[in-house]
Design a protein around this motif. Structure first.
Motif, PDB file in Angstrom:
ATOM      1  N   GLN A  80      30.328 122.988  51.974  1.00 37.61           N
ATOM      2  CA  GLN A  80      30.136 121.988  50.917  1.00 37.61           C
ATOM      3  C   GLN A  80      28.969 122.322  49.988  1.00 37.61           C
ATOM      4  O   GLN A  80      28.804 121.684  48.964  1.00 37.61           O
ATOM      5  CB  GLN A  80      29.922 120.601  51.546  1.00 37.61           C
ATOM      6  N   LYS A  81      28.138 123.276  50.368  1.00 41.90           N
ATOM      7  CA  LYS A  81      26.964 123.671  49.566  1.00 41.90           C
ATOM      8  C   LYS A  81      26.064 122.470  49.262  1.00 41.90           C
ATOM      9  O   LYS A  81      25.405 122.424  48.222  1.00 41.90           O
ATOM     10  CB  LYS A  81      27.378 124.330  48.240  1.00 41.90           C
ATOM     11  N   THR A  82      26.087 121.506  50.166  1.00 41.53           N
ATOM     12  CA  THR A  82      25.278 120.307  49.948  1.00 41.53           C
ATOM     13  C   THR A  82      23.784 120.641  49.935  1.00 41.53           C
ATOM     14  O   THR A  82      23.028 120.084  49.137  1.00 41.53           O
ATOM     15  CB  THR A  82      25.568 119.271  51.056  1.00 41.53           C
TER      16      THR A  82
ATOM     17  N   ASP B 199      22.367 123.435  48.986  1.00 44.11           N
ATOM     18  CA  ASP B 199      22.045 124.089  47.709  1.00 44.11           C
ATOM     19  C   ASP B 199      21.849 123.044  46.619  1.00 44.11           C
ATOM     20  O   ASP B 199      20.938 123.146  45.799  1.00 44.11           O
ATOM     21  CB  ASP B 199      23.179 125.028  47.277  1.00 44.11           C
ATOM     22  N   ALA B 200      22.751 122.048  46.609  1.00 40.45           N
ATOM     23  CA  ALA B 200      22.658 121.021  45.578  1.00 40.45           C
ATOM     24  C   ALA B 200      21.349 120.239  45.719  1.00 40.45           C
ATOM     25  O   ALA B 200      20.721 119.893  44.723  1.00 40.45           O
ATOM     26  CB  ALA B 200      23.847 120.070  45.672  1.00 40.45           C
ATOM     27  N   ILE B 201      20.937 119.976  46.955  1.00 45.71           N
ATOM     28  CA  ILE B 201      19.742 119.146  47.146  1.00 45.71           C
ATOM     29  C   ILE B 201      18.460 119.924  46.836  1.00 45.71           C
ATOM     30  O   ILE B 201      17.521 119.367  46.273  1.00 45.71           O
ATOM     31  CB  ILE B 201      19.701 118.556  48.575  1.00 45.71           C
ATOM     32  N   ILE B 202      18.432 121.228  47.176  1.00 43.83           N
ATOM     33  CA  ILE B 202      17.170 121.928  46.922  1.00 43.83           C
ATOM     34  C   ILE B 202      16.961 122.258  45.438  1.00 43.83           C
ATOM     35  O   ILE B 202      15.906 122.742  45.066  1.00 43.83           O
ATOM     36  CB  ILE B 202      16.965 123.191  47.790  1.00 43.83           C
TER      37      ILE B 202
END
Lengths: 283, 259
Positions: B94-96, B98-101
């Protein structure tokens, strides 16, 4: 990365161009304080990326190359959950989310799950998400990658209006048309180095001239061009003549060199790009 | 960068926790069912079925012997699986993360939030399971209520353990290895369904290293109202090992995601 140096001015649209593996995304990630740099200085808003990560990230809006919307949430929830990471108070977050959905033409899709969005809608939602904290600098990594022409034009339109509002935008792209339409200044990179920097139109004029005459690559044509002292390059079975005086070149080629067919056209950024980075396929 | 660098974490980690809680609450009906059914099934089959042939184990009925182990097992499973398979899906597919950092949050805070959420899953499951055990009359009130706060710390122990595996696993399939070589043996041999004293001496020492042994020691002390050495060593083990694994898991994850 190999000793690159660049400066982005407030309010401009700045583009990184280059073939795959040129180092565009790596550079973007260093600016975003996500990838560490091995040396040198990199300042964003006058702050060092290795010591002021949080302060810098607060002021950035990031659109990643690879879609990383949260599939566990709807369109609306994606923006709301993201707003929490920036400490945006709830009423304000609701207000911004509503106006961003409107701006990106996604209001109707508010309660749709991410899986059900088209590629263009996903890109638009990513752009909306990047704007949630009203960033001072927008970082767009391939903003229109994989989109059909309609979806691409819609994104361009949105970026144009963001530009008109005075936003500072840094983008990477493979699409040279995109770069010439949107960017005030670009750099062309290859293998971790910056090859040229400047305004897209200036670069075309300086590197190529205003026009290109294309003819078949035959010995008489090449001899003829040598005789005229024209600037040309051989690309496989075609010869490209770079010139500001296409009429003279074409009539000379047609009259005295017995060329059967030729094309004259305006030089584009694509010609500059291929001239500088070569035609070898990059994987 | 070493494995023991002390991470810098702010309360931002709770925003990641909150994200996971929001997703969990979207499907809470399904999520609440397993921890409610599990103790009933085990108590019926083992406690009252197999237990029918067992008069007394270490001074108590077989159902009362295994009841606290069921709580320890649910603490282990809830937090371990949350921070292995579920975290891996969020990280890789989901690359979640990556999105948050890309926001002001750091990778340390993302991982901490995941671990806190893993521990919270353990608390939620314990909260649902305890009333069932009360209803069967197999755990003591009031001391058993302390299992609820303990579930958080026991959960942290297995969340950090799971996060270490997630940080080093090459593919999601490889997470089956710690599941079958670590979790399943512990499930059976940590003083869960029979006393450790029945094991050969060398295996008894081995069992003392395993985290579930200590979780069972603590929950059993509480459910049988026996405050003594096992309770103290169990709590100490949980505190020390959790702290160590927390620091290691964050550093391993930083290596995986940044370097």
């Amino acid at each position: 990365m190999d000793q690159i140096s660049f400066e982005v001015r407030e309010g401009e649209v700045f583009g990184f161009l280059g073939p795959n593996g040129a180092g565009k995304t790596t550079t973007m990630k260093m600016i975003q304080c996500v990838s560490p740099k091995s040396g040198g200085t990199l300042e964003v808003f006058g702050m060092d990326v290795s010591t002021h990560e949080r302060d810098i990230k607060k002021m950035l809006g990031v659109l990643p190359q690879e879609t990383n919307l949260d599939p566990d949430f709807t369109v609306y929830e994606n923006l709301m959950v993201y707003s929490r990471y920036y400490d945006i108070p709830l009423p304000k977050a609701e207000e911004i989310t509503a106006s961003l959905l409107d701006f990106m033409q996604l209001t109707e899709k508010r309660n749709t799950s991410i899986e059900q969005l088209s590629g263009g809608m996903k890109r638009r939602l990513l752009l909306a998400r990047a704007l949630i904290n009203t960033p001072r600098l927008l970082m767009l990594d391939e903003p229109t990658v994989g989109l059909d022409p309609q979806a691409r034009h819609l994104i361009w339109e949105k970026l144009k209006s963001l530009q008109a509002q005075g936003n500072t935008i840094v983008l990477t792209t493979h699409y040279l048309e995109e770069a010439s339409r949107l960017c005030d200044r670009i750099v062309i990179m290859d293998k971790g180095k910056i090859l040229v920097e400047g305004n897209p139109q200036d670069l075309v004029r300086d590197q190529i001239g205003s026009e290109i005459v294309e003819a078949e690559n035959t010995q008489p044509v090449v001899d003829c061009l040598k005789g005229m002292k024209a600037t040309y390059e051989v690309w496989d079975n075609r010869v490209h003549v770079y010139t500001d005086k296409p009429k003279e070149i074409t009539s000379a080629l047609l009259d005295s060199c017995k060329v059967r067919s030729l094309t004259a056209r305006s030089a584009t950024l694509e010609d500059v790009f291929l001239k500088l980075t070569g035609r070898t396929l990059r994987e | 960068m070493g494995y023991l660098t002390i991470p810098q974490i702010s309360s931002n980690a709770w925003k990641v926790w909150q994200r996971n809680k929001d997703v969990f609450m979207k499907t809470y009906r399904v999520n609440f069912l397993p921890p409610f059914l599990e103790p009933i099934l085990y108590l019926l089959a083992l406690g009252f079925g197999v237990g029918n042939y067992i008069d007394i184990v270490e001074g108590v009925s077989y159902a009362r012997f295994i009841a606290p182990a069921l709580v320890a097992i649910t603490i282990m499973n809830a937090s371990f699986f949350e921070c292995t398979y579920s975290s891996y899906v969020r990280m890789y597919y989901q690359k979640t993360f990556d999105a948050i950092i890309a926001t002001p949050l750091s990778i340390e805070e993302v991982i901490t939030g995941e671990i806190l959420w893993g521990a919270t899953r353990a608390v939620i499951n314990t909260l649902i399971m305890l009333p069932v055990l009360f209803a069967f009359g197999v755990v003591d009130i009031p001391l058993s209520l302390l299992m609820i706060p303990f579930a958080f710390f026991g959960g942290l122990l297995f969340a950090t353990t799971g996060m270490c595996f997630t940080a080093i696993t090459p593919r999601i399939d490889s997470l089956n290895l710690p599941t079958f070589l670590f979790i399943t043996p512990m499930f059976l041999f940590s003083g869960t369904f029979f006393p450790l004293s029945l094991l050969p001496a060398p295996l008894q020492y081995l069992a003392q290293i395993l985290p579930l042994t200590h979780l069972v020691a603590v929950t059993r002390s509480l459910s049988l109202s026996q405050v003594g050495l096992p309770l103290v060593t169990g709590l100490l083990y949980t505190g020390v090992v959790t702290t160590l694994l927390f620091v290691i898991s964050i550093n391993l994850m930083k290596k995986r995601l940044i370097a």
